[in-house]
Design a protein around this motif. Structure first.
Motif, PDB file in Angstrom:
ATOM      1  N   GLU A  90       8.750   2.351 -24.046  1.00  0.00           N
ATOM      2  CA  GLU A  90       9.706   2.302 -25.151  1.00  0.00           C
ATOM      3  C   GLU A  90      10.685   1.140 -25.017  1.00  0.00           C
ATOM      4  O   GLU A  90      11.117   0.568 -26.021  1.00  0.00           O
ATOM      5  CB  GLU A  90      10.478   3.622 -25.218  1.00  0.00           C
ATOM      6  CG  GLU A  90       9.626   4.812 -25.643  1.00  0.00           C
ATOM      7  CD  GLU A  90      10.353   6.131 -25.461  1.00  0.00           C
ATOM      8  OE1 GLU A  90      11.493   6.104 -24.947  1.00  0.00           O
ATOM      9  OE2 GLU A  90       9.768   7.175 -25.820  1.00  0.00           O
ATOM     10  N   ARG A  91      11.032   0.755 -23.805  1.00  0.00           N
ATOM     11  CA  ARG A  91      12.030  -0.286 -23.592  1.00  0.00           C
ATOM     12  C   ARG A  91      11.445  -1.699 -23.513  1.00  0.00           C
ATOM     13  O   ARG A  91      12.167  -2.679 -23.690  1.00  0.00           O
ATOM     14  CB  ARG A  91      12.829  -0.004 -22.315  1.00  0.00           C
ATOM     15  CG  ARG A  91      13.700   1.225 -22.403  1.00  0.00           C
ATOM     16  CD  ARG A  91      14.797   1.184 -21.374  1.00  0.00           C
ATOM     17  NE  ARG A  91      15.728   2.296 -21.528  1.00  0.00           N
ATOM     18  CZ  ARG A  91      16.879   2.387 -20.871  1.00  0.00           C
ATOM     19  NH1 ARG A  91      17.229   1.431 -20.027  1.00  0.00           N
ATOM     20  NH2 ARG A  91      17.660   3.419 -21.054  1.00  0.00           N
ATOM     21  N   VAL A  92      10.164  -1.796 -23.198  1.00  0.00           N
ATOM     22  CA  VAL A  92       9.519  -3.106 -23.060  1.00  0.00           C
ATOM     23  C   VAL A  92       8.718  -3.401 -24.323  1.00  0.00           C
ATOM     24  O   VAL A  92       7.913  -2.576 -24.756  1.00  0.00           O
ATOM     25  CB  VAL A  92       8.606  -3.142 -21.815  1.00  0.00           C
ATOM     26  CG1 VAL A  92       7.869  -4.467 -21.741  1.00  0.00           C
ATOM     27  CG2 VAL A  92       9.423  -2.913 -20.559  1.00  0.00           C
ATOM     28  N   ASP A  93       8.969  -4.563 -24.896  1.00  0.00           N
ATOM     29  CA  ASP A  93       8.255  -4.944 -26.109  1.00  0.00           C
ATOM     30  C   ASP A  93       6.850  -5.431 -25.776  1.00  0.00           C
ATOM     31  O   ASP A  93       5.860  -4.965 -26.342  1.00  0.00           O
ATOM     32  CB  ASP A  93       9.034  -6.041 -26.845  1.00  0.00           C
ATOM     33  CG  ASP A  93       8.437  -6.362 -28.199  1.00  0.00           C
ATOM     34  OD1 ASP A  93       7.746  -5.488 -28.756  1.00  0.00           O
ATOM     35  OD2 ASP A  93       8.660  -7.480 -28.709  1.00  0.00           O
ATOM     36  N   VAL A  94       6.752  -6.382 -24.861  1.00  0.00           N
ATOM     37  CA  VAL A  94       5.458  -6.969 -24.486  1.00  0.00           C
ATOM     38  C   VAL A  94       5.455  -7.250 -22.992  1.00  0.00           C
ATOM     39  O   VAL A  94       6.471  -7.694 -22.433  1.00  0.00           O
ATOM     40  CB  VAL A  94       5.195  -8.295 -25.258  1.00  0.00           C
ATOM     41  CG1 VAL A  94       3.889  -8.927 -24.787  1.00  0.00           C
ATOM     42  CG2 VAL A  94       5.147  -8.052 -26.753  1.00  0.00           C
ATOM     43  N   LEU A  95       4.327  -6.989 -22.346  1.00  0.00           N
ATOM     44  CA  LEU A  95       4.131  -7.375 -20.947  1.00  0.00           C
ATOM     45  C   LEU A  95       2.709  -7.908 -20.805  1.00  0.00           C
ATOM     46  O   LEU A  95       1.745  -7.175 -20.973  1.00  0.00           O
ATOM     47  CB  LEU A  95       4.360  -6.192 -20.013  1.00  0.00           C
ATOM     48  CG  LEU A  95       4.629  -6.550 -18.529  1.00  0.00           C
ATOM     49  CD1 LEU A  95       5.327  -5.404 -17.809  1.00  0.00           C
ATOM     50  CD2 LEU A  95       3.351  -6.905 -17.776  1.00  0.00           C
ATOM     51  N   HIS A  96       2.622  -9.197 -20.541  1.00  0.00           N
ATOM     52  CA  HIS A  96       1.326  -9.856 -20.381  1.00  0.00           C
ATOM     53  C   HIS A  96       1.088 -10.210 -18.913  1.00  0.00           C
ATOM     54  O   HIS A  96       2.030 -10.583 -18.201  1.00  0.00           O
ATOM     55  CB  HIS A  96       1.263 -11.140 -21.202  1.00  0.00           C
ATOM     56  CG  HIS A  96       1.249 -10.915 -22.679  1.00  0.00           C
ATOM     57  ND1 HIS A  96       1.543 -11.917 -23.586  1.00  0.00           N
ATOM     58  CD2 HIS A  96       0.986  -9.806 -23.406  1.00  0.00           C
ATOM     59  CE1 HIS A  96       1.454 -11.419 -24.813  1.00  0.00           C
ATOM     60  NE2 HIS A  96       1.116 -10.147 -24.729  1.00  0.00           N
ATOM     61  N   VAL A  97      -0.142 -10.123 -18.490  1.00  0.00           N
ATOM     62  CA  VAL A  97      -0.565 -10.590 -17.172  1.00  0.00           C
ATOM     63  C   VAL A  97      -1.660 -11.631 -17.380  1.00  0.00           C
ATOM     64  O   VAL A  97      -2.639 -11.387 -18.084  1.00  0.00           O
ATOM     65  CB  VAL A  97      -1.104  -9.438 -16.296  1.00  0.00           C
ATOM     66  CG1 VAL A  97      -1.711  -9.991 -15.009  1.00  0.00           C
ATOM     67  CG2 VAL A  97       0.014  -8.453 -15.965  1.00  0.00           C
TER      68      VAL A  97
END
Length: 235
Positions: free
Chosen positions: A193-200
């Motif tokens: 809910e708090r993170v919009d996008v996380l890419h690796v």
């Protein structure tokens, strides 16, 4: 990859081996130039052929033909072999219970190499954008500890809200015939809910020295409500 470009959810080759790819092509190009020179030289009038530079004979046609056949065969064989040993990087995310807190669902992401041969990690980088921030386009590619620092600054706690795995250079992704993935990260509902996008972004080197890259959108699909254990589907 351009920082502001849209995410391409597909594997791409980013570099070829100089020794095993460029050198055979250079050799083939040189032999083709020699062939053209000898073809032009063969059509020069006999009276002129003794003058410079027409008297320069690089290779006789029989030897040149044999070398050309070997060079063409080497280039084609290398291309076919590179396709055979090419890694196929894939990833999967799913909600599971009990990974971070007893009885609570968490979003688990894993990566696998679906090819037949081993691939070695060359680099492993991440970028993250929190809700209400500048967006992922403004986020640089950084090591995992820097992403952990950003998440911590956003009020999220390692081990309770998420776990993010760091892979060092040289870690082998073994080709597998099944769908078992190597864990990349685990994220709680609060984190999602708090993170919009996380890419690796993972870059690997295959057995012929070519480099391949894949970007994992770790939270893709995590917000679909019917995927969350215990949630009622939206009607």
């Amino acid at each position: 990859m351009d920082e502001g470009a849209p995410l391409q959810d597909s594997q791409r080759r980013v570099r070829r081996s100089t020794l095993l790819f460029a050198v055979p092509l250079w050799l083939l190009a040189v032999l083709i130039l020699i062939l053209l020179w000898e073809a032009v030289r063969a059509n020069v009038p006999p009276g002129v052929r003794g003058d410079w530079p027409w008297r320069l004979e690089l290779l006789d046609m029989e030897a040149l033909g044999s070398l050309l056949a070997v060079a063409v065969g080497a280039v084609l064989a290398r291309a076919q072999y590179a396709r055979t040993v090419r890694p196929y990087l894939g990833w999967r995310g799913s909600w599971r219970k009990g990974l971070l807190a007893e009885g609570e669902p968490a979003w688990r992401v894993g990566i696998l190499n679906g090819g037949q041969h081993i691939a070695v990690i060359e680099s492993w980088e991440c970028r993250v954008a929190l809700r209400g921030g500048d967006g992922v386009g403004a986020a640089p590619w950084v090591p995992v500890p820097d992403v952990v620092a950003t998440l911590t600054a956003g009020g999220l706690t390692v081990g309770r809200d998420y776990q993010l795995i760091a892979f060092g250079a040289g870690f082998p992704l073994v080709g597998t015939g099944n769908y078992e993935t190597v864990p990349v990260g685990v994220f709680s509902r609060r984190c999602v809910e708090r993170v919009d996008v996380l890419h690796v972004r993972v870059r690997v080197t295959d057995v012929v020295g070519d480099s391949h890259e894949r970007v994992l959108d770790c939270l893709r699909g995590a917000r679909v409500q019917h995927n969350i254990p215990g949630e009622e589907p939206v009607k």
